[in-house]
Scaffold this motif. Structure first.
Motif, PDB file in Angstrom:
ATOM      1  N   GLU A   1       0.835  -1.217   0.000  1.00 57.80           N
ATOM      2  CA  GLU A   1       0.000   0.000   0.000  1.00 57.80           C
ATOM      3  C   GLU A   1       0.863   1.259   0.000  1.00 57.80           C
ATOM      4  O   GLU A   1       0.605   2.199  -0.734  1.00 57.80           O
ATOM      5  CB  GLU A   1      -0.922   0.028   1.234  1.00 57.80           C
ATOM      6  N   GLN A   2       1.904   1.252   0.849  1.00 53.35           N
ATOM      7  CA  GLN A   2       2.801   2.412   0.896  1.00 53.35           C
ATOM      8  C   GLN A   2       3.463   2.642  -0.457  1.00 53.35           C
ATOM      9  O   GLN A   2       3.611   3.777  -0.904  1.00 53.35           O
ATOM     10  CB  GLN A   2       3.921   2.174   1.924  1.00 53.35           C
TER      11      GLN A   2
ATOM     12  N   ASP B   1       2.393   1.635  -3.446  1.00 52.35           N
ATOM     13  CA  ASP B   1       1.414   2.107  -4.433  1.00 52.35           C
ATOM     14  C   ASP B   1       1.144   3.603  -4.242  1.00 52.35           C
ATOM     15  O   ASP B   1       1.037   4.360  -5.205  1.00 52.35           O
ATOM     16  CB  ASP B   1       0.096   1.333  -4.299  1.00 52.35           C
ATOM     17  N   LYS B   2       1.026   4.004  -2.982  1.00 47.39           N
ATOM     18  CA  LYS B   2       0.742   5.401  -2.664  1.00 47.39           C
ATOM     19  C   LYS B   2       1.885   6.298  -3.140  1.00 47.39           C
ATOM     20  O   LYS B   2       1.675   7.361  -3.720  1.00 47.39           O
ATOM     21  CB  LYS B   2       0.556   5.525  -1.143  1.00 47.39           C
TER      22      LYS B   2
ATOM     23  N   LYS C   1       1.866   6.472  -6.995  1.00 45.06           N
ATOM     24  CA  LYS C   1       0.753   7.300  -7.450  1.00 45.06           C
ATOM     25  C   LYS C   1       1.048   8.772  -7.171  1.00 45.06           C
ATOM     26  O   LYS C   1       0.822   9.639  -8.010  1.00 45.06           O
ATOM     27  CB  LYS C   1      -0.536   6.865  -6.744  1.00 45.06           C
ATOM     28  N   ALA C   2       1.593   9.042  -6.000  1.00 42.71           N
ATOM     29  CA  ALA C   2       1.896  10.425  -5.622  1.00 42.71           C
ATOM     30  C   ALA C   2       2.902  11.057  -6.580  1.00 42.71           C
ATOM     31  O   ALA C   2       2.694  12.179  -7.052  1.00 42.71           O
ATOM     32  CB  ALA C   2       2.423  10.479  -4.193  1.00 42.71           C
TER      33      ALA C   2
ATOM     34  N   ASP D   1       1.116  11.475 -10.009  1.00 36.03           N
ATOM     35  CA  ASP D   1       0.122  12.554 -10.004  1.00 36.03           C
ATOM     36  C   ASP D   1       0.787  13.927  -9.994  1.00 36.03           C
ATOM     37  O   ASP D   1       0.251  14.895 -10.521  1.00 36.03           O
ATOM     38  CB  ASP D   1      -0.789  12.444  -8.770  1.00 36.03           C
TER      39      ASP D   1
ATOM     40  N   THR E   1       6.002  11.111  -1.008  1.00 39.83           N
ATOM     41  CA  THR E   1       4.565  11.292  -0.869  1.00 39.83           C
ATOM     42  C   THR E   1       4.248  12.724  -0.435  1.00 39.83           C
ATOM     43  O   THR E   1       3.299  13.325  -0.918  1.00 39.83           O
ATOM     44  CB  THR E   1       4.003  10.251   0.128  1.00 39.83           C
TER      45      THR E   1
ATOM     46  N   GLY F   1       2.453  15.613  -2.448  1.00 37.05           N
ATOM     47  CA  GLY F   1       1.257  16.155  -1.824  1.00 37.05           C
ATOM     48  C   GLY F   1       1.163  17.659  -1.913  1.00 37.05           C
ATOM     49  O   GLY F   1       0.075  18.229  -1.984  1.00 37.05           O
TER      50      GLY F   1
END
Length: 129
Positions: A44-45, A47-48, A51-52, A55, A122, A126
Protein backbone atom coordinates in the motif's frame (compact mmCIF):
# COMPACT_ATOMS: atom_id res chain seq x y z
CA UNK A 1 39.62 -6.85 13.81
CA UNK A 2 39.24 -4.58 10.81
CA UNK A 3 38.96 -7.59 8.51
CA UNK A 4 35.92 -8.86 10.41
CA UNK A 5 33.96 -5.75 9.44
CA UNK A 6 34.20 -6.50 5.72
CA UNK A 7 31.11 -8.38 4.55
CA UNK A 8 31.52 -11.65 2.72
CA UNK A 9 29.93 -10.33 -0.46
CA UNK A 10 31.46 -7.85 -2.90
CA UNK A 11 30.31 -4.25 -3.13
CA UNK A 12 27.43 -4.08 -5.61
CA UNK A 13 27.86 -2.44 -8.96
CA UNK A 14 26.09 0.96 -9.13
CA UNK A 15 23.90 -0.48 -11.91
CA UNK A 16 22.53 -3.10 -9.49
CA UNK A 17 21.49 -0.40 -7.01
CA UNK A 18 20.03 1.70 -9.83
CA UNK A 19 17.87 -1.29 -10.77
CA UNK A 20 16.50 -1.46 -7.22
CA UNK A 21 15.47 2.21 -7.42
CA UNK A 22 14.05 1.90 -10.93
CA UNK A 23 11.90 -0.95 -9.68
CA UNK A 24 10.67 1.13 -6.77
CA UNK A 25 9.70 4.02 -9.03
CA UNK A 26 8.24 1.94 -11.89
CA UNK A 27 4.62 3.08 -12.35
CA UNK A 28 3.72 -0.17 -14.12
CA UNK A 29 4.70 -2.47 -11.27
CA UNK A 30 2.18 -3.04 -8.48
CA UNK A 31 3.37 -2.42 -4.93
CA UNK A 32 3.13 -6.13 -4.16
CA UNK A 33 5.90 -6.76 -6.69
CA UNK A 34 8.06 -3.95 -5.33
CA UNK A 35 8.31 -5.14 -1.76
CA UNK A 36 11.26 -7.33 -2.76
CA UNK A 37 13.16 -4.09 -3.51
CA UNK A 38 12.36 -2.33 -0.24
CA UNK A 39 12.93 -3.30 3.37
CA UNK A 40 9.96 -2.94 5.69
CA UNK A 41 7.48 -1.29 3.30
CA UNK A 42 3.94 -2.45 2.58
CA UNK A 43 2.46 -2.77 -0.94
CA UNK A 44 0.00 0.00 0.00
CA UNK A 45 2.80 2.41 0.90
CA UNK A 46 4.57 1.64 -2.35
CA UNK A 47 1.41 2.11 -4.43
CA UNK A 48 0.74 5.40 -2.66
CA UNK A 49 4.29 6.58 -3.32
CA UNK A 50 4.15 5.65 -7.02
CA UNK A 51 0.75 7.30 -7.45
CA UNK A 52 1.90 10.42 -5.62
CA UNK A 53 4.98 10.95 -7.78
CA UNK A 54 2.95 10.17 -10.91
CA UNK A 55 0.12 12.55 -10.00
CA UNK A 56 2.64 15.30 -9.25
CA UNK A 57 4.23 14.92 -12.69
CA UNK A 58 7.52 13.66 -11.26
CA UNK A 59 7.45 10.38 -13.21
CA UNK A 60 9.47 8.89 -14.72
CA UNK A 61 12.13 9.31 -12.07
CA UNK A 62 15.65 8.35 -13.06
CA UNK A 63 18.51 7.61 -10.73
CA UNK A 64 22.28 7.89 -10.84
CA UNK A 65 24.12 5.94 -8.14
CA UNK A 66 27.66 7.06 -7.33
CA UNK A 67 30.45 5.38 -5.37
CA UNK A 68 28.76 2.64 -3.35
CA UNK A 69 30.72 1.97 -0.17
CA UNK A 70 30.28 -0.10 2.96
CA UNK A 71 28.01 1.48 5.54
CA UNK A 72 29.62 2.76 8.71
CA UNK A 73 26.31 2.37 10.55
CA UNK A 74 25.01 -1.07 9.64
CA UNK A 75 27.48 -3.86 8.96
CA UNK A 76 26.94 -5.41 5.56
CA UNK A 77 24.85 -2.50 4.25
CA UNK A 78 26.05 -0.29 1.43
CA UNK A 79 25.73 3.47 1.24
CA UNK A 80 25.75 5.54 -1.92
CA UNK A 81 24.87 9.04 -3.02
CA UNK A 82 21.95 8.83 -5.41
CA UNK A 83 20.99 11.65 -7.76
CA UNK A 84 17.27 11.63 -8.46
CA UNK A 85 16.20 13.25 -11.70
CA UNK A 86 12.67 14.06 -12.73
CA UNK A 87 11.14 15.58 -15.85
CA UNK A 88 9.33 18.03 -13.58
CA UNK A 89 11.01 21.45 -13.32
CA UNK A 90 9.53 21.67 -9.81
CA UNK A 91 11.67 18.79 -8.71
CA UNK A 92 14.83 18.96 -10.79
CA UNK A 93 17.74 16.78 -9.77
CA UNK A 94 18.91 16.35 -6.23
CA UNK A 95 21.38 14.08 -4.49
CA UNK A 96 20.35 11.96 -1.54
CA UNK A 97 22.46 9.59 0.54
CA UNK A 98 20.78 6.18 0.56
CA UNK A 99 21.59 2.84 2.10
CA UNK A 100 20.94 -0.62 0.76
CA UNK A 101 20.76 -3.95 2.55
CA UNK A 102 21.78 -7.33 1.14
CA UNK A 103 18.85 -9.59 0.36
CA UNK A 104 19.53 -13.12 -0.85
CA UNK A 105 21.53 -12.71 -4.03
CA UNK A 106 20.55 -9.09 -4.49
CA UNK A 107 20.03 -5.79 -2.73
CA UNK A 108 17.11 -3.80 -1.45
CA UNK A 109 16.61 -0.30 -0.16
CA UNK A 110 17.21 -0.27 3.59
CA UNK A 111 14.34 0.39 5.93
CA UNK A 112 15.91 3.66 7.05
CA UNK A 113 16.13 4.95 3.48
CA UNK A 114 12.74 3.64 2.36
CA UNK A 115 10.97 5.31 5.30
CA UNK A 116 12.59 8.60 4.38
CA UNK A 117 12.04 8.23 0.65
CA UNK A 118 8.40 7.16 0.87
CA UNK A 119 7.63 9.97 3.30
CA UNK A 120 9.49 12.57 1.25
CA UNK A 121 8.12 11.39 -2.09
CA UNK A 122 4.57 11.29 -0.87
CA UNK A 123 4.79 14.67 0.87
CA UNK A 124 6.65 16.34 -2.01
CA UNK A 125 3.95 15.16 -4.32
CA UNK A 126 1.26 16.15 -1.82
CA UNK A 127 2.32 19.79 -2.03
CA UNK A 128 1.96 19.78 -5.81
CA UNK A 129 -1.84 19.65 -6.01
Amino acid sequence: AAAAAVPNHPLPDPAVLTDVLNRLADPNLPGAEKITAVQGATPEQLDKFTKAIGDAGFSPLSFTVKDPKWSTETQGDVEAVVTINSPSPKMGGFAVPMSFSPEGEGWKLSKRTSDLLLKTGTSLAGTAT
